[in-house]
Write an enzyme that holds these catalytic residues in place. Structure first.
Site, PDB file in Angstrom:
ATOM      1  N   GLU A 411     116.996  33.994  32.041  1.00  0.00           N
ATOM      2  CA  GLU A 411     115.992  35.021  32.329  1.00  0.00           C
ATOM      3  C   GLU A 411     114.829  34.455  33.147  1.00  0.00           C
ATOM      4  O   GLU A 411     114.230  35.167  33.951  1.00  0.00           O
ATOM      5  CB  GLU A 411     115.480  35.641  31.024  1.00  0.00           C
ATOM      6  CG  GLU A 411     116.555  36.299  30.161  1.00  0.00           C
ATOM      7  CD  GLU A 411     117.365  37.363  30.887  1.00  0.00           C
ATOM      8  OE1 GLU A 411     116.914  37.874  31.937  1.00  0.00           O
ATOM      9  OE2 GLU A 411     118.467  37.686  30.406  1.00  0.00           O
ATOM     10  N   HIS A 417     112.888  34.492  40.677  1.00  0.00           N
ATOM     11  CA  HIS A 417     113.354  35.249  41.842  1.00  0.00           C
ATOM     12  C   HIS A 417     112.391  36.411  42.108  1.00  0.00           C
ATOM     13  O   HIS A 417     111.949  36.632  43.248  1.00  0.00           O
ATOM     14  CB  HIS A 417     114.769  35.759  41.580  1.00  0.00           C
ATOM     15  CG  HIS A 417     115.509  36.152  42.809  1.00  0.00           C
ATOM     16  ND1 HIS A 417     116.840  36.512  42.805  1.00  0.00           N
ATOM     17  CD2 HIS A 417     115.122  36.284  44.099  1.00  0.00           C
ATOM     18  CE1 HIS A 417     117.232  36.812  44.023  1.00  0.00           C
ATOM     19  NE2 HIS A 417     116.199  36.689  44.830  1.00  0.00           N
TER      20      HIS A 417
END
Length: 618
Positions: A411, A417
């Protein structure tokens, strides 16, 4: 006081790590705030949320007046694009906050009310802006190009406008788009119903553990029970969960069938040959990528069988059962990792990505981005989420297992990202496509495996990690491909006029499990009900991206570890690119070509090599 300072004050040292057992059963309000995410970073109070809700309604009302103006001039087009972005930014914050507030306790009536309000606002915004894309497409292509070429501020929207133009054949008239948008809340009902049913209303029985103590099964606890050494405990947990789902099979079948039918009808309305093509077209992904994935995995099933036969021998059982697939093969290891220790280990592992990445990750994990522990009513599983204008958030249900440490790494990959994309890109490109969504997360897992392999000398733990790595590839590449094949079959069946009854769904899922596992595992009738447990089936044709994502991630992690700084720089550029280019091209720039089947085959080859290595160790 800043969030950072508040977080640093509450976080314990690794040496005094809070264990999951210390908080199990406690009300959410009694858990140290350091282990609860801080949604006040989005809205300090609900009054602020309501103020933004009014702002959104004003923005939406004003946007309606732009209908018929987008093609008049470059200035009008630019104003419309900026206005559309602003609506998206405000609506995103409203929806994300309300949804995460509900995820804290899905049975909380006030949170349900707020989420329903957010959903209604989103539907209203979608309906009011539904003319936007059709009207842009009504502008002559040469005129649109001239507007962009002549206006510096429009240059940033060039790729976005090209993507809109690419879907010209699948966008309806403004009137039809508006009508569909008004049905948005209704069309999203199957997913909402399943989530509420699965998280708030689904109650599993209590079973006896290996010490004769009663254990209430929850979604998070179920996975821990399947890793217990006592085979009877594993069987009781598996039987209890699958028998519970079986009692609801007709209801869940009706909900899932409605979801599939929605996808099929939407594809037909938009002139796509199938729901699968419609879904992949959103990311500009050739259907061959999906089909090649299934074919490559089916070709590698002998390697899966070999691994399962090894598992059978090591466990010393006469017949391998489905509840034997998750217990660690290293029988004498008891490896519990409290959250703070897991966090420190993950941060050490991601140092390979460079100082910029590490600083952002450290700041985030120490600033209450994460909701750590399971509490009653909390959404099951884990995710990373957020929106433009917020930092990422991570939902966990941490139970101190090694797998939970890898979930944190996974996660965190998503969050980084999102963080770099939103920091670097303008709103219009700040989100990455679903096709690349699992690359950063699974790359983090691959890097963590490599790191642990270098620092851990104890043979039992090294063997455990080999087993865990095999399980990651099996679960992410092989199992998700099984799920992807199931989704393909259900949608194909519906598109051919077939009924998605509970019996048909059970039989289809059962036969797929026989194909994948039947040469080594006793696939019982209970296994047929497994399709009912998969929330991702309500985001159609998403699960295949886990499989392609891990294939790309394995390839990228190898480049980073072998090539160093040049590969790291290309990777961080990929994380920062958002959706500013096609998914295929962004990955190609990072160093992996997903139009080729080679990344998938390389990942499967690594699986075979790990089977051989683990066999020698054990």
């Amino acid at each position: 006081m800043s969030t950072q300072a508040n977080s640093d004050k509450n976080v314990r040292d690794v040496g005094e790590s809070l264990r999951a057992s210390e908080v199990r059963g406690k009300p959410r309000s009694e858990i140290d705030p350091a282990y609860r995410w801080n949604l006040e970073d989005i809205y300090a109070a609900e009054a602020d949320w309501q103020q933004d809700a009014q702002r959104l309604q004003a923005l939406v009302q004003a946007f309606v007046g732009r209908q018929g103006t987008l093609g008049r001039s470059a200035a009008d087009l630019l104003a419309g694009l900026k206005h559309h972005d602003e609506i998206g930014m405000v609506a995103g914050k409203l929806y994300v906050y309300a949804k995460m507030k509900l995820d804290e306790d899905t049975a909380n009536g006030a949170a349900q009310t707020l989420f329903n309000q957010a959903t209604s606002l989103l539907v209203q915004a979608n309906a009011a802006t539904s003319f936007f894309v059709p009207e842009i497409l009504s502008v002559d292509a040469n005129q649109l190009q001239a507007f962009v070429d002549a206006t510096p501020e429009l240059q940033v929207y060039r790729f976005a406008l090209e993507e809109i133009t690419r879907q010209r054949d699948h966008v309806l008239s403004p009137e039809a788009e508006q009508l569909l948008a008004q049905f948005g809340e209704v069309l999203g009902a199957p997913s909402d119903i399943f989530e509420m049913y699965n998280n708030a209303d689904m109650v599993f029985p209590t079973i006896a553990d290996e010490n004769g103590q009663s254990v209430e099964i929850t979604h998070a606890m179920y996975h821990e029970l399947l890793e217990r050494k006592d085979r009877d405990v594993r069987e009781r947990a598996f039987t209890a969960v699958y028998d519970t789902y079986k009692r609801h099979r007709n209801t869940i079948a009706a909900v899932y069938a409605a979801n599939v039918k929605r996808n099929v009808v939407n594809a037909r309305i938009r002139n796509f040959p199938s729901a699968r093509v419609a879904s992949l077209d959103a990311d500009n992904i050739p259907v061959a990528v999906y089909d090649n994935l299934i074919q490559a995995v089916e070709e590698s099933l002998p390697a899966l069988t070999k691994y399962l036969q090894l598992r059978k021998r090591v466990l010393g059982v006469d017949q391998l059962q489905m509840w034997d697939l998750f217990v660690p093969l290293v029988a004498d290891i008891d490896w519990k990792i409290p959250y703070d220790e897991a966090k420190a280990t993950v941060l050490d592992a991601v140092k390979v990505f460079g100082d910029t990445y590490l600083e952002a990750a450290t700041r985030g994990l120490n600033s209450r981005w994460v909701d750590v522990y399971e509490t009653r009513g909390k959404r099951s599983g884990g995710y990373s989420w957020g929106t433009y204008g917020t930092h990422p958030y991570i939902l966990l249900n941490h139970t101190d297992t090694v797998q939970d440490m890898f979930t944190l790494a996974h996660e965190l990959g998503h969050s980084m990202h999102s963080y770099f994309s939103r920091k670097t890109q303008p709103y219009v490109y700040s989100d990455y496509t679903l096709f690349v969504a699992e690359v950063a997360s699974t790359c983090n897992e691959a890097i963590l495996y490599d790191y642990l392999g270098r620092i851990i000398a104890e043979p039992a733990k090294r063997a455990y990690l080999l087993n865990q790595q095999l399980e990651t590839i099996r679960g992410t590449l092989l199992t998700q491909t099984l799920f992807a094949e199931f989704e393909k079959m259900t949608h194909d069946h519906a598109e051919q006029g077939g009924a998605l009854t509970a019996d048909w769904l059970d039989e289809t899922f059962y036969q797929l499990n026989v194909k994948y596992y039947g040469n080594a595992v006793n696939v019982t009738d209970r296994t047929a009900h497994g399709w009912m447990r998969i929330p991702h089936f309500y985001s159609a044709f998403y699960v295949y991206k886990y499989a392609t994502g891990i294939s790309a991630a394995i390839a990228l992690s190898r480049k980073i570890l072998s090539e160093g700084q040049p590969a790291v720089a290309a990777y961080v550029d990929f994380l920062s690119a958002g959706s500013s280019d096609t998914s295929i091209e962004l990955l190609r720039k990072a160093g992996v070509d997903m139009t080729s089947p080679e990344p998938v085959r390389q990942a499967l080859t690594q699986f075979e090599q790990l089977v051989e290595e683990l066999g020698k160790v054990l």
